[in-house]
Structure formats: C-alpha cells, structure tokens
Design an enzyme around this catalytic site. Structure first.
Site, short mmCIF file in Angstrom:
data_model
loop_
_atom_site.label_atom_id
_atom_site.label_comp_id
_atom_site.label_asym_id
_atom_site.label_seq_id
_atom_site.Cartn_x
_atom_site.Cartn_y
_atom_site.Cartn_z
N LYS A 54 0.86 -1.20 0.00
CA LYS A 54 0.00 0.00 0.00
C LYS A 54 0.89 1.24 0.00
O LYS A 54 1.90 1.28 0.71
CB LYS A 54 -0.91 -0.03 1.22
CG LYS A 54 -1.94 1.10 1.25
CD LYS A 54 -2.88 0.96 2.43
CE LYS A 54 -3.97 2.01 2.40
NZ LYS A 54 -4.93 1.88 3.51
N SER A 102 -9.71 1.58 2.04
CA SER A 102 -8.85 2.38 1.19
C SER A 102 -7.72 1.57 0.53
O SER A 102 -7.11 2.05 -0.42
CB SER A 102 -8.23 3.52 1.99
OG SER A 102 -7.42 3.02 3.03
N SER A 147 -10.01 -0.58 6.25
CA SER A 147 -9.33 -0.49 4.94
C SER A 147 -8.61 -1.73 4.46
O SER A 147 -8.23 -1.79 3.29
CB SER A 147 -8.36 0.68 4.94
OG SER A 147 -9.08 1.85 4.70
#
Ligand code: GLN
Length: 489
Positions: free
Chosen positions: A81, A156, A180
């Site tokens: 990420k 996310s 997320s």
C-alpha cells in the site's frame, strides 16, 4: 514456463523457489508480463519496480543455487500500500501532496519482508491518505474491481486487494484504520487481517489516525495471511505503541479442530441497511460450519456498537487534522511555483491544491471537533463511547470465543455511485469501525458469491488472539471452499 505459477499461493511458490524447482526470476518475469497485460483495466498500482524486482530475484536464485539459507517469503511477489514507506519507490499516499515523495528509509514491515526474501513488485493505489472505502478518492484515479470492472474494489487499500484478486501480486500489505484491509478484501473476494493494535510496527506508515490503524496482510487465503503475519508481527522499539512478547508462529495455528467453539452473532451487525443477500450468505456460512464441526452459535447484543460510526468519524477526523498539519509544502509536500505570495498564503495555496476534496473535508471537520468549546461535545464524548464499546466486546468475549459478522453490509457498488455523498460512503464502514475503536483483531474471508460478486465474512477475536482467528478462519475456508479467481482477459 507456464503462467500458472500466478495461481500458486505464497506458501507453494516459496517452497518451489527454495527447492530450486522454480527460478524466482522466471516467476517474477511472468508476473510482470501479466501486470502489463491487465493493469490498464484494473489499475492496482501507482508505481511498479520491474527492474528492482528482477535484480532481487536474480540475486535470490544465486543464493538458492549456492545452498545459502533463504527466507520465509523466498521469491514471492509482494504489493505494498502506498502509505508504507519504501526506500527505492515513491510513497504518495494516493495524494498530489506527496506525488514525488521518496522516503529516506524503509518502514519496519518492509525491512522484515526484505529480510525474508520477499520481492517488492510495486506500490498500490489507495484513497488519498487512506480516507475512503472505494479507492475513488485517489489523485491517481480509481482502481477497478477484478470481479466487475465497473465496480469499486473497496478501500482504502483497494489497490492491494485488487492486485491479489487479479493475480498481479501473490501477497500484499494494507493498512486498516476503520476497515481499509477488510473492506477491499471483502469486495475483491480475498482474505485480509486487521491485527490487534500494537502487534505490527507502524514505523514508516504515514499516519491518518494513529490510535486506530494497523498494517496487515492481504492474500489469496488464510494460510498465506498467516505466513505474512509471522514475518511482520513483533516488537519494534521505533514504534512506541508496539507491544512486547505477543507474537506467535501463526502458521502453527492452521488446521486442527475447532470443536466446542462458541460463536457469537452480534445482532447490531445485522441491522437496518444490510443487503439481505449479504446477511443470508454469512448466516449460511455459520450453519455450514455448525454442520461440519461441533460448534455452537448464539445471538448476542453489543449495544454501544450502534454509536460506533459517529464516534469513529469524530476520532479519526480529529487525529487526521493534527497528523496532516505537517504537509505545508515546506516541510513536506506539494509546493506552488508562484513566489509572489506571502508565506501564509503560500501554505494555504499548497494545501488547497495539494489535498483532494475528501481530505480537506476531514481536516476541517476534525479541526472543528477539537476546537475550544466543541471539544467536550464531540471529541471527549466520542472517546467515552469508545470506552463503552471496548467494555461491550470484553463482556461478549466472556460468553463466546469469536464473533461472526458480515464484513461489509453491501456488495461492491458501482464506480461513481457514492462518491458525491460522503454520508453514504461512511455508512459502508458500519461493521468494520467498531473493531478499530476496540483495538481488536479481525479477519475478512470470502464466504460466497451473490449476483456474481463476492461476499466477505468477518471474524473478530479477543486481543492478541490472531492464532484463534487464523484457526477458525481456516476451518471456515476448508468448509466453505469458495475461494476463486476472476477471469480476466
Ligand atoms: N473508510 C474508513 C475511513 O474512510 C476507513 C479507512 C481506513 O481504514 N483507512 O475512514
């Protein structure tokens, strides 16, 4: 070399590379060919590092040949990420503010992955500064759900979950502040763990709301998640919230029986707004597990969970307003070219142009919630609710071993469907945020498909019982047998 190495789990892949049956370089080349073929459709990545990955793979093949000791993640392609700092690749947080930011150090989790010979493929797309549930709030554009490219992958950490579903990586790291990791895992039909607060070092993770967030694995199955967790968990003196002596060999928790397990079904997670198809899928999975093992399930109530969503958003936005103060174009971030403005105007312009709309909304709301006169009414009240939620969970875990809920109340929605209505977007997080407020571990696993889209089941355990979570999740996985890969041309 057959491209079916893309289908292998991290576990299988590392065993083949370690034994010399498969060359890491061959595997990594196949992986990048595949990425080049489908990335324009899915858009999992913000940056990729083909050269770095191939060089690392070559070095690893030499080590294997020489009979040197190799690590647990030997040759596995890993997606990270883009709010986790990496030395050689930019860390943008999905924001224009950090479009060209390259960190001078690796996050602790990255050091640990490299130490175990994992190969970093690239940095994945995300909602800007991890604020969102769809990956639409990214300066770099939306990621698409590999099961239906007209839909969101969740957020996310949408790029990380999509990269696993689309076989653009074998393992991924995400971050979970309010769902997320679990939300995109659910929407993309993969498995993701949000760990107990303090188990995994946050050193080198760009903070959104530090009291809530944790880094965790996203993978094809429970076993791969446990392998990655084993590598990244553990005390780090550079993170003051990191906890000592709480790690285990998580892969040892796999398999084994779960007889006599008591499952709690907290009714507040099956409340108004849930898609009946999602509820059916989760409850069907519970009855299947009851058929396969000697386990019992009981409905129970976690009364204060009904207040979790507003409490979460007040706390998260308040922390964000303080964390994001450092991006002023001087210490960090985007800077306007025009030199004619005075310094305070420059700060304002940098922030106005460097941040997206959702981030600005949260900074403004968070600053308001913390301001004199409103602090007691909002922030302090939210913190009190947080304590009551922790107590609710503590009481529940005196009666049952784990809790089972839907991960998301709905199926993956269309790109563009909720982006203009922030409240609708926030409501998606209703079943994930209570766990972050309480600092508990939880996992999302696929439990079925409805209308051709994956449904995620969330398991929640007491603090530092990732071992139990993995054991129970693997029993569900073996019983349900629904893990599969979408067809992508
Ligand atoms: N969707 C939630 C939010 O926007 C959670 C995000 C996250 O876990 N980073 O705050």
């Amino acid at each position: 070399m057959a491209s079916d190495t893309l289908e292998l789990s991290a576990w299988e892949l590392s065993a083949k590379i370690r034994s010399g049956e498969l060359q890491a370089e061959d595997h990594i080349c196949i992986l990048f060919d595949h990425i080049k073929k489908i990335e324009s459709k899915i858009k999992s990545y913000i940056s990729i590092d083909e050269e770095g990955a191939i060089n690392q793979a070559k070095a690893l093949d030499k080590k294997v040949k020489a009979g040197d000791k190799v690590g647990k993640l030997c040759g596995v392609g890993i997606a990270i990420k883009d709010n986790i700092c990496t030395l050689n690749l930019r860390t943008t947080c999905g924001s224009r503010m950090l479009e060209n930011y390259v960190s001078p150090f690796d996050a602790t989790v990255i050091e640990r992955i490299k130490h175990e010979d994992g190969i970093i493929v690239g940095k994945t797309n995300m909602d800007e500064f991890a604020m969102g549930s769809s990956t639409e709030h990214s300066y770099f554009g939306s990621t698409h759900n590999p099961w239906d490219i007209s839909r969101v992958p969740g957020g996310s950490s949408g790029g990380s979950a999509a990269s696993i579903a689309a076989q653009e990586a074998t393992l991924a790291l995400g971050g979970d502040t309010g769902g997320s990791i679990r939300c995109p895992s659910s929407f993309c039909g993969v498995t993701g763990i949000k760990t107990t607060y303090g188990l995994v070092s946050r050193y080198g993770m760009v903070s959104y709301a530090n009291s809530l967030e944790q880094i965790g694995p996203i993978a094809k199955n429970v076993r791969d998640c446990s392998l990655m967790l084993e590598v990244i968990a553990g005390y780090d003196r550079r993170d003051s919230t990191s906890v000592k002596d709480k790690t285990e060999e998580y892969t040892k928790a796999l398999g084994g029986g779960i007889d006599n397990l008591k499952i709690g079904i907290p009714k507040e997670f099956y409340a108004e707004g849930i898609d009946p198809a999602v509820e059916d899928s989760v409850l069907e999975a519970v009855s299947k597990i009851e058929g396969a093992y000697k386990v019992s399930s009981n409905e129970l109530s976690l009364e204060r969970v009904a207040d979790a969503l507003p409490a979460y958003y007040i706390i998260a936005m308040s922390e964000a307003s303080s964390n994001l103060a450092r991006y002023d174009g001087v210490r960090y971030g985007f800077r306007i070219e025009d030199k004619t403005y005075d310094w305070s105007t420059v700060f304002g312009k940098d922030r106005e142009m460097g941040f997206g709309q959702e981030v600005k909304r949260r900074i403004i709301l968070g600053t308001f919630a913390l301001s004199a006169g409103y602090y007691d009414q909002f922030y302090l009240k939210a913190q009190k609710i947080r304590t009551l939620i922790v107590e609710d969970f503590t009481r529940a875990f005196k009666k049952v071993d784990v809790l089972v809920t839907p991960t998301m109340p709905i199926l993956p929605f269309k790109i563009g469907e909720k982006i203009s209505d922030p409240i609708q977007m926030y409501l998606c997080d209703v079943d994930t945020v209570p766990i972050n407020l309480a600092g508990l571990p939880s996992i999302s696993i696929p439990c079925g498909f409805k209308r051709g889209l994956p449904v995620g089941l969330q398991l929640i355990a007491p603090p530092f019982r990732e071992d139990l979570l993995i054991k129970v999740a693997s029993a569900f996985e073996q019983t349900l047998k629904v893990n599969k890969t979408p067809k992508l041309e």
